[in-house]
Structure formats: C-alpha cells, structure tokens
Design an enzyme around this catalytic site. Sequence first.
Site, PDB file in Angstrom:
ATOM      1  N   ARG A 149       0.831  -1.224   0.000  1.00 18.08           N
ATOM      2  CA  ARG A 149       0.000   0.000   0.000  1.00 18.08           C
ATOM      3  C   ARG A 149       0.855   1.260   0.000  1.00 18.08           C
ATOM      4  O   ARG A 149       0.559   2.240   0.691  1.00 18.08           O
ATOM      5  CB  ARG A 149      -0.927   0.047   1.232  1.00 18.08           C
ATOM      6  CG  ARG A 149      -2.244  -0.722   1.311  1.00 18.08           C
ATOM      7  CD  ARG A 149      -3.064  -0.722   0.097  1.00 18.08           C
ATOM      8  NE  ARG A 149      -2.549  -1.696  -0.841  1.00 18.08           N
ATOM      9  CZ  ARG A 149      -2.702  -3.017  -0.740  1.00 18.08           C
ATOM     10  NH1 ARG A 149      -3.363  -3.508   0.234  1.00 18.08           N
ATOM     11  NH2 ARG A 149      -2.215  -3.832  -1.632  1.00 18.08           N
ATOM     12  N   SER A 227     -10.830   0.257   3.378  1.00 16.69           N
ATOM     13  CA  SER A 227     -10.097   0.033   4.637  1.00 16.69           C
ATOM     14  C   SER A 227      -9.567   1.378   5.125  1.00 16.69           C
ATOM     15  O   SER A 227      -8.906   2.086   4.375  1.00 16.69           O
ATOM     16  CB  SER A 227      -8.921  -0.914   4.405  1.00 16.69           C
ATOM     17  OG  SER A 227      -9.398  -2.137   3.899  1.00 16.69           O
ATOM     18  N   GLU A 333      -5.075   4.848   5.978  1.00 20.47           N
ATOM     19  CA  GLU A 333      -4.876   4.637   4.532  1.00 20.47           C
ATOM     20  C   GLU A 333      -5.371   5.817   3.673  1.00 20.47           C
ATOM     21  O   GLU A 333      -4.650   6.271   2.789  1.00 20.47           O
ATOM     22  CB  GLU A 333      -5.559   3.333   4.103  1.00 20.47           C
ATOM     23  CG  GLU A 333      -5.226   2.961   2.677  1.00 20.47           C
ATOM     24  CD  GLU A 333      -6.020   1.774   2.157  1.00 20.47           C
ATOM     25  OE1 GLU A 333      -5.832   0.666   2.665  1.00 20.47           O
ATOM     26  OE2 GLU A 333      -6.836   1.985   1.239  1.00 20.47           O
TER      27      GLU A 333
HETATM   28  C1  LIG Z   1     -15.514   0.606  -0.854  1.00 19.95           C
HETATM   29  C2  LIG Z   1     -14.037   0.782  -1.101  1.00 19.95           C
HETATM   30  C3  LIG Z   1     -13.216  -0.336  -1.230  1.00 19.95           C
HETATM   31  C4  LIG Z   1     -11.839  -0.196  -1.458  1.00 19.95           C
HETATM   32  N1  LIG Z   1     -11.070  -1.327  -1.581  1.00 19.95           N
HETATM   33  C5  LIG Z   1      -9.738  -1.215  -1.817  1.00 19.95           C
HETATM   34  C6  LIG Z   1      -8.914  -2.386  -1.961  1.00 19.95           C
HETATM   35  O1  LIG Z   1      -9.387  -3.521  -1.928  1.00 19.95           O
HETATM   36  N2  LIG Z   1      -7.584  -2.216  -2.162  1.00 19.95           N
HETATM   37  C7  LIG Z   1      -7.013  -0.983  -2.235  1.00 19.95           C
HETATM   38  O2  LIG Z   1      -5.790  -0.909  -2.409  1.00 19.95           O
HETATM   39  N3  LIG Z   1      -7.772   0.149  -2.106  1.00 19.95           N
HETATM   40  C8  LIG Z   1      -9.105   0.050  -1.902  1.00 19.95           C
HETATM   41  N4  LIG Z   1      -9.881   1.191  -1.753  1.00 19.95           N
HETATM   42  C9  LIG Z   1      -9.239   2.503  -1.819  1.00 19.95           C
HETATM   43  C10 LIG Z   1      -9.337   3.177  -3.210  1.00 19.95           C
HETATM   44  O3  LIG Z   1     -10.289   2.559  -4.017  1.00 19.95           O
HETATM   45  C11 LIG Z   1      -8.009   3.140  -3.957  1.00 19.95           C
HETATM   46  O4  LIG Z   1      -7.004   3.762  -3.176  1.00 19.95           O
HETATM   47  C12 LIG Z   1      -8.072   3.844  -5.313  1.00 19.95           C
HETATM   48  O5  LIG Z   1      -6.883   3.638  -6.034  1.00 19.95           O
HETATM   49  C13 LIG Z   1      -8.334   5.333  -5.183  1.00 19.95           C
HETATM   50  O6  LIG Z   1      -8.613   5.820  -6.487  1.00 19.95           O
HETATM   51  P1  LIG Z   1      -9.303   7.216  -6.717  1.00 19.95           P
HETATM   52  O7  LIG Z   1      -9.211   7.480  -8.181  1.00 19.95           O
HETATM   53  O8  LIG Z   1     -10.665   7.248  -6.133  1.00 19.95           O
HETATM   54  O9  LIG Z   1      -8.313   8.188  -5.937  1.00 19.95           O
HETATM   55  P2  LIG Z   1      -8.689   9.487  -5.084  1.00 19.95           P
HETATM   56  O10 LIG Z   1      -9.414   9.073  -3.857  1.00 19.95           O
HETATM   57  O11 LIG Z   1      -9.315  10.509  -5.944  1.00 19.95           O
HETATM   58  O12 LIG Z   1      -7.215   9.983  -4.674  1.00 19.95           O
HETATM   59  C14 LIG Z   1      -6.423   9.294  -3.741  1.00 19.95           C
HETATM   60  C15 LIG Z   1      -5.043   9.959  -3.664  1.00 19.95           C
HETATM   61  O13 LIG Z   1      -4.349   9.756  -4.888  1.00 19.95           O
HETATM   62  C16 LIG Z   1      -4.019  11.015  -5.503  1.00 19.95           C
HETATM   63  N5  LIG Z   1      -4.234  10.852  -6.942  1.00 19.95           N
HETATM   64  C17 LIG Z   1      -5.368  10.460  -7.580  1.00 19.95           C
HETATM   65  N6  LIG Z   1      -5.157  10.388  -8.903  1.00 19.95           N
HETATM   66  C18 LIG Z   1      -3.863  10.738  -9.111  1.00 19.95           C
HETATM   67  C19 LIG Z   1      -3.036  10.861 -10.268  1.00 19.95           C
HETATM   68  N7  LIG Z   1      -3.496  10.595 -11.497  1.00 19.95           N
HETATM   69  N8  LIG Z   1      -1.750  11.250 -10.093  1.00 19.95           N
HETATM   70  C20 LIG Z   1      -1.257  11.528  -8.867  1.00 19.95           C
HETATM   71  N9  LIG Z   1      -1.990  11.432  -7.739  1.00 19.95           N
HETATM   72  C21 LIG Z   1      -3.270  11.039  -7.863  1.00 19.95           C
HETATM   73  C22 LIG Z   1      -4.976  12.024  -4.887  1.00 19.95           C
HETATM   74  O14 LIG Z   1      -4.403  13.318  -4.914  1.00 19.95           O
HETATM   75  C23 LIG Z   1      -5.122  11.475  -3.481  1.00 19.95           C
HETATM   76  O15 LIG Z   1      -3.998  11.851  -2.696  1.00 19.95           O
HETATM   77  C24 LIG Z   1     -11.260   1.086  -1.534  1.00 19.95           C
HETATM   78  C25 LIG Z   1     -12.096   2.217  -1.391  1.00 19.95           C
HETATM   79  C26 LIG Z   1     -13.457   2.072  -1.182  1.00 19.95           C
HETATM   80  C27 LIG Z   1     -14.341   3.285  -1.053  1.00 19.95           C
END
Ligand SMILES: Cc1cc2nc3c(=O)[nH]c(=O)nc-3n(C[C@H](O)[C@H](O)[C@H](O)COP(=O)(O)OP(=O)(O)OC[C@H]3O[C@@H](n4cnc5c(N)ncnc54)[C@H](O)[C@@H]3O)c2cc1C
Length: 340
Positions: A149, A227, A333
């Site tokens: 992670r 998480s 996280e």
């Molecule tokens: C119900 C649920 C289940 C989940 N299950 C998992 C799981 O099983 N495993 C897991 O690892 N995660 C899980 N997550 C967490 C999440 O889905 C991941 O971390 C995902 O990659 C976040 O993507 P996002 O586009 O929504 O990022 P955001 O929430 O929009 O951003 C997260 C961070 O990344 C940065 N960011 C986003 N895009 C970019 C980019 N293109 N370049 C640079 N920085 C960027 C943002 O500035 C922020 O700091 C879960 C979340 C939820 C709500």
Amino acid sequence: VSEGPAALYTEARSVDDLRGLLAWARSRSVRTCILGGGSNVVVEDVGFDGLVVRIASRGIDLGSYGGRPVVTVAAGEPWDDLVAWCVARGLAGVECLSGIPGLVGAAPIQNVGAYGQEVAETIVALDALRVSDGTMRRFSNSECRFSYRDSVFKREARGEWVVTAVAFALRDGGEPAVRYPDLRRQLDEAGVDRPSLADVRQAVIAVRAAKGMVVDPADPDSRSAGSFFTNPVLPDEDMPFVLRRVEAALGPSTAESMPRWAGADGRTKLSAAWLIERAGFCRGFVRGRAGTSTKHALAIVNRGGATAREILGLATEIRDGVERIFGVRLEMEPVVVGDA
Ligand SMILES: Cc1cc2nc3c(=O)[nH]c(=O)nc-3n(C[C@H](O)[C@H](O)[C@H](O)COP(=O)(O)OP(=O)(O)OC[C@H]3O[C@@H](n4cnc5c(N)ncnc54)[C@H](O)[C@@H]3O)c2cc1C
C-alpha cells in the site's frame, strides 16, 4: 466518505489540459489538488481553498513488449472498467483487483491490492507530469518503489507528480491467481474447480460485496473509504512485545492464534481488522453519525451527514484504543484533503 467545498473545480481530459491548468494555477499562486474518483480521500469540512483538478483522460491501448501483452491506460479510466476489459480479453494479472473503486491514475499511488494481488506485479512503467514545471517523466516499476500500500508518490515525491498513463504487462491466456482462502471458498461454494479469469472476477466481487467493499448506493456499509487503516507491518523483533500485550489483554490462547504473516524480509504483517475488533470496536460500532461497517471493522462508514471531524474523530479513537491495548500504532490509509 465526507464532503467539503472546493473554491475552484475543473476536469483535465488530456495531458495538455492538465499542463495548462497547473500552469494557470502556478501563475496565480493558486494551490492545486489532484482528484481521481475520490474513493480514498477524506475531505475536510471547510473544503479546499484552491483548484481541484479531476483527472478525466480516457483511452486503453493494447500493444506488446518482449512477447507479452502490454496495456497502456490513460489515468482517467475507471479502474474496474479496465479490469473487466482485461478479463474479457483473457489477459491475466489484475483479476483479483476487481471491484476496487477509483481511477487508473490513482492505482499506483498506494499500489492498490486485494486478495493477494497488487498493481506492483503488473505495472511496467508509468508516465507522470511534474506539478512544478509541467515536464513529463517515465517511471519504471523499480523507480515507483512499490511496497505494501505504498509507493514513492505517497512518500518522498508526495504531491510532486500527476500520473497521466500507466502501462501493465499481462499474461495472455494466463491462469487466474487464487491465493486467498476467502476466494477459494467462494469458488468452491459456486462449484468452480478450475476457475477462469471471469469466474475469479465474479468471485472477488461477491466476496467484496459481502464485506461492503463494493460501492453500492443500496449498501450503507459501502459509504466508506474502504479500509481506513493499513495492516501493520512490524520488524520481527517487535513481535514478542506485541504478543505479550495481546496475552495480557486477551489470554495466551488468543495470543497464540493471533493472525500474522511472517515475511521473508524480517517483518511480520498483522491484521488491522483483528486488532480493531479485539480492542472493542466491533463491526457496526456507532459513534454519532460515524461508525464502523456492520460487515468489516476496518471500514469507517458515514452513517449519514457525518462531518470529516466525526469520521477522523472515530479514526483517532480506534487508533488510540488499539495502541493503548496492544502497543501497535495503526496507519491511516485514506488521504486527508483540504484545510483543517
Ligand atoms: C468501498 C471501497 C473499497 C476499497 N477497496 C480497496 C482495496 O481492496 N484495495 C485498495 O488498495 N484500495 C481500496 N480502496 C481505496 C481506493 O479505491 C483506492 O485507493 C483507489 O486507487 C483510489 O482511487 P481514486 O481514483 O478514487 O483516488 P482518489 O481518492 O481521488 O485519490 C487518492 C489519492 O491519490 C491522488 N491521486 C489520484 N489520482 C492521481 C493521479 N493521477 N496522479 C497523482 N496522484 C493522484 C490524490 O491526490 C489522493 O492523494 C477502496 C475504497 C473504497 C471506497
């Protein structure tokens, strides 16, 4: 998982868009925040006094490198659509990551993973734009410094780069990965002996849904950031101390059976969910409008109208409770966005 206003909001549909927007913000000393799907952020109640740029570039390209299929994907593609696309074409390597919300560009940031698979296994390279001057750089897998992670983009280079495209090397007609007992059990129950990629995708989504880990407007437990804490990874020499604390609190047989996975690197991973539940924060624990999921103690849920302060307040209560009893400090996280 929480809401707060942005002073300015826009979307970047291409690298040129993104470069232009960041240059505009720099020239006016406006702070910027990069947003993907917003699934891993807690937005402060006062919001963000700057420009929020949502990544909205699209495109999936299939090529090959060294005889292996390589899929190059724009950062704004929804992650799960990419997984479905790969599974439908018989490309193995990301099937266990089905149902994870968010966009492709965010996947490398925390090296998303689930059910024994993580993107570090398949990412060969990514392109990123430097926030400070708009220049592009290609990062190889090793330059991303992935670990559990975690990546360079969460640590040393935090906020420095915007990921614009990610290349994954997959296995054509490859066997799906079935590494977790939960997943094996789900496949057994469905009577699937030799699962296809599509079987594994379906099983992963079923297991995730049963834990409230698939975003579903009909499931209040999925109104979370997934998480809320990562599983603690401790140096092996700290384990006797932790086991003594667990034994003192819960008795020797519980200490004996505490879930733990010793790695080859001299470190042991513990289950954050186990520690949270044993510290007294059961599934469905309620603290005002915030609570833990009724299906998984590791997810903090917005039960309706909870503020970021309430969500983060419960997170602090859980973190402190676990540390007080077991001497283990949990790491959060999700990323906190905005002005506290
Ligand atoms: C119900 C649920 C289940 C989940 N299950 C998992 C799981 O099983 N495993 C897991 O690892 N995660 C899980 N997550 C967490 C999440 O889905 C991941 O971390 C995902 O990659 C976040 O993507 P996002 O586009 O929504 O990022 P955001 O929430 O929009 O951003 C997260 C961070 O990344 C940065 N960011 C986003 N895009 C970019 C980019 N293109 N370049 C640079 N920085 C960027 C943002 O500035 C922020 O700091 C879960 C979340 C939820 C709500």
